[in-house]
Design a protein around this motif. Structure first.
Motif, short mmCIF file in Angstrom:
data_model
loop_
_atom_site.label_atom_id
_atom_site.label_comp_id
_atom_site.label_asym_id
_atom_site.label_seq_id
_atom_site.Cartn_x
_atom_site.Cartn_y
_atom_site.Cartn_z
N LEU A 29 -12.33 -2.14 -8.57
CA LEU A 29 -12.74 -2.93 -9.73
C LEU A 29 -12.43 -4.40 -9.53
N ASP A 30 -11.35 -4.68 -8.84
CA ASP A 30 -10.97 -6.08 -8.62
C ASP A 30 -11.56 -6.65 -7.34
N TYR B 30 -11.93 -5.59 -4.12
CA TYR B 30 -11.34 -5.47 -2.79
C TYR B 30 -11.82 -4.22 -2.07
N PRO C 143 -13.06 3.18 -9.84
CA PRO C 143 -12.34 2.68 -11.03
C PRO C 143 -10.84 2.57 -10.79
N ILE C 144 -10.49 1.76 -9.81
CA ILE C 144 -9.09 1.53 -9.46
C ILE C 144 -8.90 0.04 -9.19
N LEU C 145 -7.66 -0.40 -9.26
CA LEU C 145 -7.31 -1.79 -8.96
C LEU C 145 -6.42 -1.82 -7.72
#
Lengths: 214, 214
Positions: free
Chosen positions: B12-13, B15, B176-178
């Motif tokens: 999500l961020d 990367y 859906p992870i950061l």
């Protein structure tokens, strides 16, 4: 029970506007980031007074409406209130005119000289606090009387609360654009999905709504 | 007509994994990034030989299946082929065993000593090229015979083609992870939505599929 909420806008590449000039404080990237939000029926009515039912419905409007529901107090940073631009003016009362669209106490975090509280029309009172964010949150929670506390922004203030584990509900509205510049929305939040459940949803506008809920 | 395609994985961020060790070349963040992809019926069949119909269907599987369809040649960076790890070994033939899962010519971009082409079982031949990316793309396009050219990675190679305006179809699978670390997937792509149409779609896994199409 009071929940602590944050709503943010992001581009696909994880940026929000880093702000602009005093004349255009949100910066030129803010328009594209919030275009789908402004187009909702909720915002058309609240901001432009259009009660004809104009504006988009669907997921964008559901999140826009939810933003205004059930809030009993707000916390914002000094920059969002305008102290970085107009802090020298003892009569500065924010960007929102005589009747700000809050209707509840708003706590402004500032490390500069304390100011007296400012009661405004329509139920908003601005309070200025320089203590620890957890202490300000405790005061806002008590004042909210069981309603939610919204951390309004800017992004630095929101991230401070998120990184401190103080936020129960995060909603990020991701516009389908690439900005390549600005403040990083997700900075320092690795692993938030381990403490909060994630949902992802796409609106008709192409906007992606992401929520993290504890 | 040949189209140039790129498929990437992102958090999500924004990367993707920056890689790991020679034993685990994709790095520990690669698993969470690709979890929904690996779980698809397409991948269960292709990678694990499971022809019972096990695996997820829906949007994740549609994109997984599309990844393998209609490709006539691939271009990849030296790192993806393994030259950064095993470039000293003149017998190195990539990570994929004697029968790599390509089945078409694969062009490896390298600035080190040229190598002879390596024909493999199953129709894959590895070619090594040190020329300009546009020249390599022209050769791959001719060889593809009307099928598509896929730019396989890694992220640096994909971004080089994207920034040069050489990519027609970009698909990014956003887990859906950061991650908070890694290579930036969207780096240097501001305004890609002005030249490419964007779609956003959420799969049942919560994975967000984003496409940019020219």
């Amino acid at each position: 029970m009071t929940r602590v909420r944050v709503d943010l806008f992001s581009s696909l590449d994880g940026y929000t506007s880093s702000g602009g000039t005093d004349d255009n404080p949100m910066g030129e990237d803010w328009g594209p980031l919030t275009q789908a939000y402004v187009a909702t029926r909720t915002m058309q009515e609240r901001v432009f007074g259009d009660t004809t039912g104009a504006g988009t419905t669907g997921a964008d409007d559901s999140y826009a409406a939810a933003f205004f529901e059930g809030v009993g107090a707000e916390i914002m940073g000094a920059g969002m209130f305008g102290l970085h631009s107009f802090g020298d003016d003892p009569d500065w009362k924010g960007w929102w005119g005589d009747r700000p669209p809050f209707g509840f106490p708003v706590y402004v975090l500032t490390h500069t000289a304390p100011r007296p509280s400012i009661p405004m029309l329509g139920g908003t009172t601005f309070h200025f606090r320089s203590g620890a964010v957890a202490d300000v949150l405790a005061e806002a929670t008590e004042v909210a009387g069981g309603l939610d506390v919204r951390v309004g922004g800017g992004i630095g203030t929101a991230l401070a609360f998120l990184r401190a584990g103080l936020v129960d509900d995060l909603h990020v509205s991701v516009a389908p654009i690439l900005l390549g510049r600005g403040h990083q929305v997700w900075d320092g939040l690795r692993g938030l999905e381990l403490t909060h459940a994630v949902t992802t949803e796409v609106a008709e506008s192409g906007t992606i709504h992401i929520t993290f809920t504890r």
